[in-house]
Design a protein around this motif. Structure first.
Motif, PDB file in Angstrom:
ATOM      1  N   HIS A 214      15.198  13.947  55.206  1.00 39.61           N
ATOM      2  CA  HIS A 214      15.898  14.067  53.929  1.00 39.61           C
ATOM      3  C   HIS A 214      17.331  13.570  54.066  1.00 39.61           C
ATOM      4  O   HIS A 214      18.013  13.865  55.038  1.00 39.61           O
ATOM      5  CB  HIS A 214      15.886  15.534  53.513  1.00 39.61           C
ATOM      6  CG  HIS A 214      16.614  15.773  52.240  1.00 39.61           C
ATOM      7  ND1 HIS A 214      16.078  15.457  51.016  1.00 39.61           N
ATOM      8  CD2 HIS A 214      17.852  16.284  51.994  1.00 39.61           C
ATOM      9  CE1 HIS A 214      16.951  15.778  50.079  1.00 39.61           C
ATOM     10  NE2 HIS A 214      18.032  16.278  50.641  1.00 39.61           N
ATOM     11  N   ARG A 294       7.584  21.628  46.158  1.00 39.74           N
ATOM     12  CA  ARG A 294       7.919  21.086  47.479  1.00 39.74           C
ATOM     13  C   ARG A 294       9.327  20.486  47.562  1.00 39.74           C
ATOM     14  O   ARG A 294       9.522  19.375  48.033  1.00 39.74           O
ATOM     15  CB  ARG A 294       6.900  20.016  47.889  1.00 39.74           C
ATOM     16  CG  ARG A 294       5.522  20.582  48.074  1.00 39.74           C
ATOM     17  CD  ARG A 294       4.469  19.508  48.149  1.00 39.74           C
ATOM     18  NE  ARG A 294       3.171  20.131  48.403  1.00 39.74           N
ATOM     19  CZ  ARG A 294       2.583  20.169  49.586  1.00 39.74           C
ATOM     20  NH1 ARG A 294       3.157  19.618  50.624  1.00 39.74           N
ATOM     21  NH2 ARG A 294       1.417  20.753  49.717  1.00 39.74           N
ATOM     22  N   PHE A 297      12.854  21.446  52.292  1.00 38.45           N
ATOM     23  CA  PHE A 297      12.475  20.511  53.349  1.00 38.45           C
ATOM     24  C   PHE A 297      12.885  20.995  54.734  1.00 38.45           C
ATOM     25  O   PHE A 297      13.702  21.902  54.869  1.00 38.45           O
ATOM     26  CB  PHE A 297      13.049  19.118  53.088  1.00 38.45           C
ATOM     27  CG  PHE A 297      14.402  19.151  52.453  1.00 38.45           C
ATOM     28  CD1 PHE A 297      15.529  19.306  53.226  1.00 38.45           C
ATOM     29  CD2 PHE A 297      14.544  19.054  51.077  1.00 38.45           C
ATOM     30  CE1 PHE A 297      16.776  19.360  52.651  1.00 38.45           C
ATOM     31  CE2 PHE A 297      15.808  19.118  50.489  1.00 38.45           C
ATOM     32  CZ  PHE A 297      16.923  19.267  51.275  1.00 38.45           C
TER      33      PHE A 297
END
Lengths: 639, 95
Positions: A214, A294, A297
């Protein structure tokens, strides 16, 4: 955290559990006597017993807890490795052989061998039970953590699965199957930890682990007269600023979704964070949205790597020592947790950390005055190191393993096999923990999953095998603990203390019923303590064990004037003081939903107070009751 | 009721082995305490490179683990020798 469930993971996991149960069935048919149930008939080979020791000892705390703690707090997690192993030195040099000579089935037998005292039977069996239950909690918490990514099930289901399987194993076969489960699991854990370490070193350091990490957002902050009032360069709307622990956190809104950012220390930027919060309808939100979206992360990454004075994107494969050198010259981002109580929110903010700080103590246990160490934080460090050093040889489920071998020589040899195997594994924990810290695999909600999630980064096959072994680890350790607990209840308490005069068959039956009861208790506690680092919890179990049992063991072996009353009072003092101080400690206050600074006892680990206290009580009471020793049972000899 | 699960032979070397165990324990305790004391009094020292660019924390920490293993083997070597020479009838290893 949301995880994708792999069919391979489920298959390998099922195979492992089936194999463990099969083994239990096999040995169940062979186990008929009490000696077989509690001490595997005293005829296990020392090599097998040594690896089984390692299996017993390398519990969820070692693989899940230490790796997790190193991943989140660097070298401070490795202090547990050092202390856990040092504890074996006490076991080998002072306790192993004499204890083997004294006991029959349980730790209580050994303590009571010279005295035949009712009070020792009672207090030592209660102590065994309490220490084992304390040790059971982290194992069950770890079990729950494991099944979340492995099978996609909730934490409590994992705890229930482990509890049920273990009750079944113990209630069928006792110590023989527990020993072989531990042997196989101990060996596999070490082998696959080597494999994982080879992967880590071969991977080296990289700024782009897996290429799909990420990218954290950063926006310019608008600060007027020292107050955060907004931000620029984004379509986020500023909702509010919240101060906590000297930091400023901003709640931002976009399309009805609320996210949290942290004002950088220089006051110029707002940096993205991870957050969990509870919505008005009770739903838990991850980064402002339901779990199924979702948006939460995995984290933990390097921001710069320097090799030979040059900034590089990646190092390529590294040797075991080059790995530390390269990390020392790099920078990484860790995540620090902060509860925002008024907002029903927990945030984890980015904490840039020099690689050099990861390979020396100080990130978790404050020892350096520069890092804000106080007298109490330093005392906590000493207390932890003392409890770890003295705890191992006071753990009843470890001590009972001395009764599964034939001779003192075999007891000694199996201890040395255990030390070599465990020591080797602990060296690997440093690589596995640091590997997890820098490869974007960490789940901030559970440090315990760092090792298995790192394996997943290298491939789902490795993840499945490692997770299945970790699960078997929990199964094996919990089995051993439940055998020890059931021995305390059925053999020490019912048979010896209450003098119920049970025959062999009844004794085994009583042990199995006791195992069932302890198993149910373990399941309940495992659910209750969800979310705590298992190694931290084991550190507390060690403190209770070292306080309650170790003064008695050592003084019994090395001080002629020790009396039965001295031992009993020392055990009672050790248990009460250590458990009470834990209940009054900062971590437990957080657990009660209170501020840790409000804790009555200012340090987490009670060992530094409770171990000396139990020792003093033993000496004083023994000296006051010397006349009792004239009646002691003279079946103990030094030659 | 009491007594070991497996019948043990009398061991004439027990006192000598216990003495060796206590000595080795004290040696290890000193080395371990040294690590804790450095951590308490001069934690910055643990970050200083000592051998081959590795800092003291790594060298001392790994060293404590390796030392425990080496001392274990040394202890076993001497204990086995004492048992063999002092006991007329050797304890049989289960193998």
């Amino acid at each position: 955290m949301i995880y994708d469930v792999s069919i391979w993971a489920v298959l390998i996991f099922t195979f492992f559990v089936a194999a463990v149960l099969g083994l239990s069935f096999y040995f169940a048919r062979k186990t008929k006597s009490a000696a077989g149930y509690y001490a595997a008939g005293g005829n296990i080979h020392w090599g097998v017993n040594g690896i089984a020791f390692a299996g017993d000892y390398l519990s969820a705390a070692s693989f899940l807890g230490i790796c997790g703690m190193i991943a989140f707090s660097g070298y401070d997690g490795f202090l547990y490795s050092i202390g856990y192993l040092a504890g074996w030195v006490v076991a080998l040099f002072l306790v192993a052989e004499p204890l083997k000579k004294l006991g029959k089935y349980t730790f209580t037998d050994a303590l009571d061998a010279r005295f035949n005292s009712k009070s020792i039977k009672l207090t030592a069996s209660i102590s065994t039970l309490i220490v084992s239950v304390f040790y059971l909690i982290p194992q069950m918490v770890g079990a729950g953590d494991l099944v979340v990514p492995l099978l996609g099930l909730p934490h409590y289901v994992g705890v229930l699965i482990v509890g049920s399987i273990v009750i079944f194993i113990v209630a069928t076969a006792g110590m023989t199957s527990t020993t072989y489960v531990q042997f196989i699991k101990g060996a596999l854990l070490i082998i696959f930890s080597v494999v994982l370490t080879v992967y880590i070193l071969n991977n080296g350091l990289t700024l782009t682990p897996g290429g799909k990490e990420h990218r954290f957002e950063r926006y310019e902050a608008v600060v007027l007269e020292g107050q955060l009032v907004g931000l620029e360069g984004t379509d986020y709307n500023f909702d509010k600023a919240v101060e906590a622990n000297g930091h400023t956190f901003a709640k931002l809104e976009k399309q009805g979704v609320y996210r949290w950012f942290k004002l950088s220390d220089d006051g110029l930027y707002l940096d993205e964070m991870l957050s969990t919060s509870v919505a008005d309808d009770g739903t838990k939100l991850y980064n402002g949205e339901p779990k199924s979206e979702r948006k939460f992360f995995q984290v933990g990454h390097l921001t710069s790597i320097e090799v030979d004075g040059q900034q590089v994107e990646e190092t390529g494969p590294l040797g075991p020592f080059e790995f530390f050198t390269a990390l020392e010259n790099s920078e990484l981002v860790r995540f620090t947790r902060q509860d925002l109580w008024d907002e029903n929110t927990t945030v984890w903010y980015q904490t840039p950390t020099a690689g050099a700080d990861m390979v020396k103590p100080g990130l978790l246990l404050k020892v350096s005055s520069k890092a804000g160490a106080t007298f109490w934080t330093k005392l906590n460090f000493v207390s932890l190191m003392l409890a770890l050093f003295l705890g191992t040889s006071a753990l009843p489920h470890i001590l009972i393993r001395y009764y599964t071998v034939a001779s003192q020589r075999a007891a000694r040899k199996s201890t040395i096999v255990a030390i070599a195997a465990i020591g080797f594994f602990y060296i690997l924990t440093m690589y596995m923990g640091l590997g997890a810290a820098i490869n974007g695999v960490l789940d901030v909600e559970s440090s315990n999953m760092s090792g298995p999630l790192l394996a997943k980064y290298f491939g789902v096959g490795l993840f499945s095998i490692i997770s299945a072994i970790a699960f078997a680890t929990v199964l094996g350790t919990v089995s051993g603990l439940i055998v020890a607990s059931s021995g305390a209840i059925a053999h020490d308490f019912l048979d010896n203390y209450l003098d119920m005069k049970m025959d062999d068959k009844k004794k085994v039956m009583a042990g199995k019923i006791a195992a069932f009861g302890v198993g149910i208790l373990a399941i309940a506690l495992g659910i209750l303590f969800k979310g705590m680092n298992v190694s931290f919890l084991v550190g507390l179990a060690f403190a209770v064990a070292a306080s309650a049992n170790l003064p008695s063991i050592l003084f019994l072996l090395f001080w002629e004037k020790t009396t039965a009353k001295g031992i009993s009072w020392s055990i009672v003092t050790g248990i009460l003081s250590s458990v009470l101080l834990i209940l009054l400690s900062p971590s437990m206050f957080e657990r009660y939903g209170l501020s840790s600074s409000a804790a009555i006892f200012p340090i987490d680990n009670p060992g530094i107070v409770s171990i000396p206290l139990a020792t003093i009580v033993l000496v004083v009471v023994s000296l006051m009751t010397q006349k009792d020793n004239s009646r002691k049972v003279e079946n103990y000899h030094n030659g | 009721m009491h007594g070991p699960a497996a019948k043990l032979e009398a061991d004439k070397s027990a006192a000598k082995k216990a003495k060796l165990g206590v000595i080795l324990f004290l040696v290890y305790t000193l080395v371990y305490a040294g690590f804790v004391i450095i951590g308490l009094t001069d934690p910055e020292l643990l970050g200083k490179p000592i051998i081959g660019n590795q800092n003291l924390a790594i060298v001392y920490g790994f060293g404590l683990i390796i030392l425990a293993i080496i001392m274990g083997f040394v202890y076993n070597f001497f204990c086995t020798r004492m048992e063999d020479s002092m006991n007329s009838k050797k304890q049989e290893d289960k193998s």
